[in-house]
Design a protein around this motif. Structure first.
Motif, mmCIF file in Angstrom:
data_model
loop_
_atom_site.group_PDB
_atom_site.id
_atom_site.type_symbol
_atom_site.label_atom_id
_atom_site.label_comp_id
_atom_site.label_asym_id
_atom_site.label_seq_id
_atom_site.Cartn_x
_atom_site.Cartn_y
_atom_site.Cartn_z
ATOM 1 N N UNK A 109 0.828 -1.205 0.000
ATOM 2 C CA UNK A 109 0.000 0.000 0.000
ATOM 3 C C UNK A 109 0.863 1.255 0.000
ATOM 4 N N UNK A 110 1.946 1.248 0.784
ATOM 5 C CA UNK A 110 2.788 2.439 0.875
ATOM 6 C C UNK A 110 3.582 2.718 -0.374
ATOM 7 N N UNK A 111 4.067 1.663 -1.036
ATOM 8 C CA UNK A 111 4.860 1.839 -2.241
ATOM 9 C C UNK A 111 4.001 1.934 -3.493
ATOM 10 N N UNK A 112 2.735 1.558 -3.384
ATOM 11 C CA UNK A 112 1.849 1.645 -4.535
ATOM 12 C C UNK A 112 2.025 0.545 -5.544
ATOM 13 N N UNK A 113 2.446 -0.641 -5.075
ATOM 14 C CA UNK A 113 2.625 -1.773 -5.983
ATOM 15 C C UNK A 113 2.460 -3.076 -5.218
ATOM 16 N N UNK A 114 1.813 -4.076 -5.831
ATOM 17 C CA UNK A 114 1.748 -5.390 -5.180
ATOM 18 C C UNK A 114 2.975 -6.241 -5.455
ATOM 19 N N UNK A 115 3.894 -5.741 -6.272
ATOM 20 C CA UNK A 115 5.074 -6.518 -6.667
ATOM 21 C C UNK A 115 6.155 -6.331 -5.613
ATOM 22 N N UNK A 116 5.934 -6.936 -4.459
ATOM 23 C CA UNK A 116 6.818 -6.795 -3.306
ATOM 24 C C UNK A 116 7.351 -8.165 -2.921
ATOM 25 N N UNK A 117 8.654 -8.258 -2.742
ATOM 26 C CA UNK A 117 9.298 -9.484 -2.278
ATOM 27 C C UNK A 117 9.909 -9.193 -0.904
ATOM 28 N N UNK A 118 9.285 -9.724 0.134
ATOM 29 C CA UNK A 118 9.754 -9.512 1.507
ATOM 30 C C UNK A 118 10.394 -10.806 1.998
ATOM 31 N N UNK A 119 11.692 -10.757 2.247
ATOM 32 C CA UNK A 119 12.446 -11.936 2.672
ATOM 33 C C UNK A 119 13.138 -11.608 3.996
ATOM 34 N N UNK A 120 12.440 -11.900 5.106
ATOM 35 C CA UNK A 120 12.993 -11.565 6.415
ATOM 36 C C UNK A 120 13.112 -10.068 6.586
ATOM 37 N N UNK A 121 14.330 -9.570 6.783
ATOM 38 C CA UNK A 121 14.551 -8.139 6.969
ATOM 39 C C UNK A 121 14.974 -7.451 5.673
ATOM 40 N N UNK A 122 14.898 -8.167 4.542
ATOM 41 C CA UNK A 122 15.267 -7.601 3.250
ATOM 42 C C UNK A 122 14.023 -7.417 2.380
ATOM 43 N N UNK A 123 14.048 -6.389 1.565
ATOM 44 C CA UNK A 123 12.897 -6.045 0.731
ATOM 45 C C UNK A 123 13.380 -5.748 -0.679
ATOM 46 N N UNK A 124 12.618 -6.249 -1.657
ATOM 47 C CA UNK A 124 12.781 -5.857 -3.054
ATOM 48 C C UNK A 124 11.398 -5.600 -3.619
ATOM 49 N N UNK A 125 11.284 -4.579 -4.429
ATOM 50 C CA UNK A 125 9.976 -4.242 -4.998
ATOM 51 C C UNK A 125 10.168 -3.649 -6.387
ATOM 52 N N UNK A 126 9.134 -3.803 -7.213
ATOM 53 C CA UNK A 126 9.087 -3.208 -8.543
ATOM 54 C C UNK A 126 7.923 -2.236 -8.586
ATOM 55 N N UNK A 127 8.225 -0.976 -8.853
ATOM 56 C CA UNK A 127 7.196 0.058 -8.941
ATOM 57 C C UNK A 127 7.058 0.452 -10.405
ATOM 58 N N UNK A 128 5.900 0.213 -11.019
ATOM 59 C CA UNK A 128 5.749 0.533 -12.439
ATOM 60 C C UNK A 128 5.682 2.033 -12.679
ATOM 61 N N UNK A 129 6.162 2.446 -13.856
ATOM 62 C CA UNK A 129 6.106 3.844 -14.221
ATOM 63 C C UNK A 129 7.170 4.665 -13.520
ATOM 64 N N UNK A 130 6.924 5.951 -13.437
ATOM 65 C CA UNK A 130 7.868 6.868 -12.796
ATOM 66 C C UNK A 130 7.281 7.444 -11.516
ATOM 67 N N UNK A 131 6.438 6.665 -10.831
ATOM 68 C CA UNK A 131 5.840 7.136 -9.588
ATOM 69 C C UNK A 131 6.922 7.391 -8.542
ATOM 70 N N UNK A 132 6.691 8.396 -7.713
ATOM 71 C CA UNK A 132 7.667 8.745 -6.673
ATOM 72 C C UNK A 132 7.645 7.702 -5.568
ATOM 73 N N UNK A 133 8.800 7.187 -5.224
ATOM 74 C CA UNK A 133 8.930 6.238 -4.118
ATOM 75 C C UNK A 133 9.052 7.033 -2.824
ATOM 76 N N UNK A 134 8.232 6.690 -1.845
ATOM 77 C CA UNK A 134 8.232 7.403 -0.567
ATOM 78 C C UNK A 134 8.805 6.519 0.530
ATOM 79 N N UNK A 135 9.365 7.178 1.563
ATOM 80 C CA UNK A 135 9.905 6.452 2.714
ATOM 81 C C UNK A 135 8.793 5.695 3.424
ATOM 82 N N UNK A 136 9.139 4.528 3.991
ATOM 83 C CA UNK A 136 8.177 3.677 4.679
ATOM 84 C C UNK A 136 8.596 3.505 6.132
ATOM 85 N N UNK A 137 7.650 3.607 7.075
ATOM 86 C CA UNK A 137 7.990 3.481 8.493
ATOM 87 C C UNK A 137 8.683 2.155 8.795
#
Length: 531
Positions: A372-400
């Protein structure tokens, strides 16, 4: 209640009155409503107003008003000012000044409705304060446990075949409330729990109808069947872009405690994701993209499927046909025939992340919140590591709770380069202790170019000869930070300047370096930061 009162877990005054070790007794004031106590404050000032925030149990032995001065309007003015300050109750200590609670004080508290508690001469004010803090800690622990249990049960419900009704049922059970999901036209799409009277349902529906699109809330009150007061709250579910897609969660509860807001917040996030326009066609396209990638397709040939399904999720569509139900329990669009992906797949932003601190949240909830925060369902959460793909040129915002690095938008064929840029940006963010660094922005320092793990190992190895001498390490750190000034270092450490000289000479000998060399001082400074 004063709006300055912080959101701590209050202790009911009745809990203190029933505490067997305190022996407190209420002798005047409001008795019908259980008064919440947020603080304990002891004061013998004639005017307590400047020292109160509101919500306190004010403790006083009446030192400011000896027995002979208690006549007239003194106590009435004192109680009026105490009420004006927002105090929850007044605790009056017997002895050493007064043998009994002054009659004028009792009458004043009755007039102004301020609960007056007699504190026995054997009970210290410290014991009363300690009992309040212990009770607050216990209630806070209970709230945290309730929220944790609710998160787990709501996440489990969200993974069931019909998740929306399941989430509403779990939310209803945790809150002891009636929960309802409203459609764009105000119709009740799903509900759980005991139904309130028609007047309360109408009022709650009206609150939901006033919400704007996206995340929003509104609160109100209504009378229950037995005349009791019901708390009404409506929450807009985030995601839809227009009024034709607006959904809302309604909650009708006889009470509300500190943990309820956090529990409802979890449910709102889950329901927002479950009811978003992730239609059957979009889900099928994402599945197709995954299959094609596993079978060796080029990313650029597949990315168009993912990009289009993401656009379908974010855009408002036409009204669903009457009676057509999806697996989530919500109306769903027909999938239709998926179109072929575009040749280039558009632009994509790769995001890498690292969790700050220890993660205790449920994996599903963490993934949902990040999506929800990054605006994409393409999120890979592996323990304390995160990878995500955000389509387009949308601004990536900091996440708590996360440190993020974002690459520059790249075509699908260059995702490997975007991933490398995101990894470098993450290293800079970690080194600079900032929540987000975007590739292409100015670096946060030379240290950001070094891998933190390798830098830490190097620093510890370089400083190993003085690792067991904290005084030498601290003296070296301060001396370097003050550009080798003996006098300023001595003042900062509160030692004699000769002590500083001796410690620096000892550190220089153990490290086997020449501190007169600027390169050596610079390397030791970085080593101290890294280690």
């Amino acid at each position: 209640m004063n709006d300055r009162v912080p959101p701590t877990a209050p202790v009911p005054l009745s809990a203190l009155l029933g505490h067997p070790a305190l022996g407190l007794r209420q002798v005047a004031g409001e008795r019908e409503v259980d008064t919440p106590v947020y603080f304990v404050h002891t004061s013998e000032m004639e005017d307590p107003v400047p020292y109160l925030l509101g919500g306190e149990l004010l403790l006083s032995a009446g030192v400011h008003c000896p027995e002979a001065a208690g006549a007239g309007t003194y106590w009435d003015r004192y109680v009026a000012r105490t009420v004006q300050a927002g105090a929850a109750a007044l605790g009056f200590g017997i002895a050493p000044v007064h043998e009994t609670v002054p009659r004028a004080l009792v009458e004043a508290c009755d007039r102004h409705g301020l609960p007056l508690v007699e504190v026995d001469r054997q009970t210290t004010f410290t014991a009363v304060a300690s009992a309040v803090w212990d009770a607050m800690a216990e209630r806070r622990h209970h709230e945290l446990r309730s929220v944790t249990e609710a998160q787990q049960s709501l996440a489990t419900a969200a993974a069931r075949p019909h998740p929306v009704p399941a989430v509403l049922r779990q939310l209803s059970q945790h809150l002891g409330a009636w929960t309802v999901l409203y459609g764009p036209d105000g119709a009740e799409l799903a509900a759980a729990g005991p139904r309130p009277p028609g007047q309360a349902r109408t009022a709650l529906g009206a609150l939901a109808g006033r919400l704007r699109s996206g995340p929003s809330s509104a609160a109100g009150r209504a009378a229950g069947a037995a005349g009791e007061e019901l708390q009404l709250t409506a929450y807009g579910l985030g995601g839809p872009a227009g009024p034709e897609d607006r959904l809302a969660l309604g909650v009708c509860a006889p009470r509300r405690d500190g943990a309820d807001g956090a529990i409802v917040g979890v449910a709102v996030v889950l329901l927002s994701l479950l009811t978003a326009r992730r239609v059957v066609g979009a889900e099928a396209e994402r599945t197709s993209a995954l299959v094609r990638l596993m079978l060796g397709a080029e990313p650029a040939r597949v990315a168009g499927l993912l990009a289009r399904s993401q656009r379908q999720q974010g855009q408002s569509g036409q009204r669903e046909q009457q009676g057509q139900q999806g697996q989530s329990g919500m109306p769903a669009e027909a999938p239709g025939k998926p179109a072929e992906p575009s040749e280039d797949g558009g632009l994509w932003t790769v995001v890498h992340g690292r969790r700050r601190g220890r993660g205790r949240d449920d994996g599903l909830l963490a993934t949902a919140a990040l999506a929800a925060g990054l605006g994409t369902p393409l999120v890979d959460l592996d323990g304390d590591a995160l990878r995500a793909l955000v389509p387009g040129e949308a601004e990536v915002r900091a996440q708590p709770g996360w440190t993020l690095g974002a690459g520059a938008p790249v075509p699908a064929a260059d995702l490997a380069r975007g991933g490398a840029d995101a990894a470098r940006a993450l290293r800079r963010a970690v080194a600079g202790r900032v929540p987000l660094v975007r590739h292409g922005t100015r670096a946060v320092g030379v240290a950001s170019l070094v891998d933190p793990a390798e830098a830490g190992a190097h620093g510890r190895a370089l400083l190993a000869p003085i690792e067991g001498a904290p005084a030498l390490l601290e003296t070296l750190r301060v001396w370097l930070s003050l550009h080798g000034s003996w006098d300023r270092t001595a003042v900062a450490l509160e030692v004699h300047r000769n002590t500083v000289r001796q410690r620096i000479a000892r550190a220089e000998a153990l490290l086997d370096v020449d501190l007169g060399d600027a390169d050596v001082r610079m390397e030791l400074w970085f080593a101290l930061k890294w280690a």
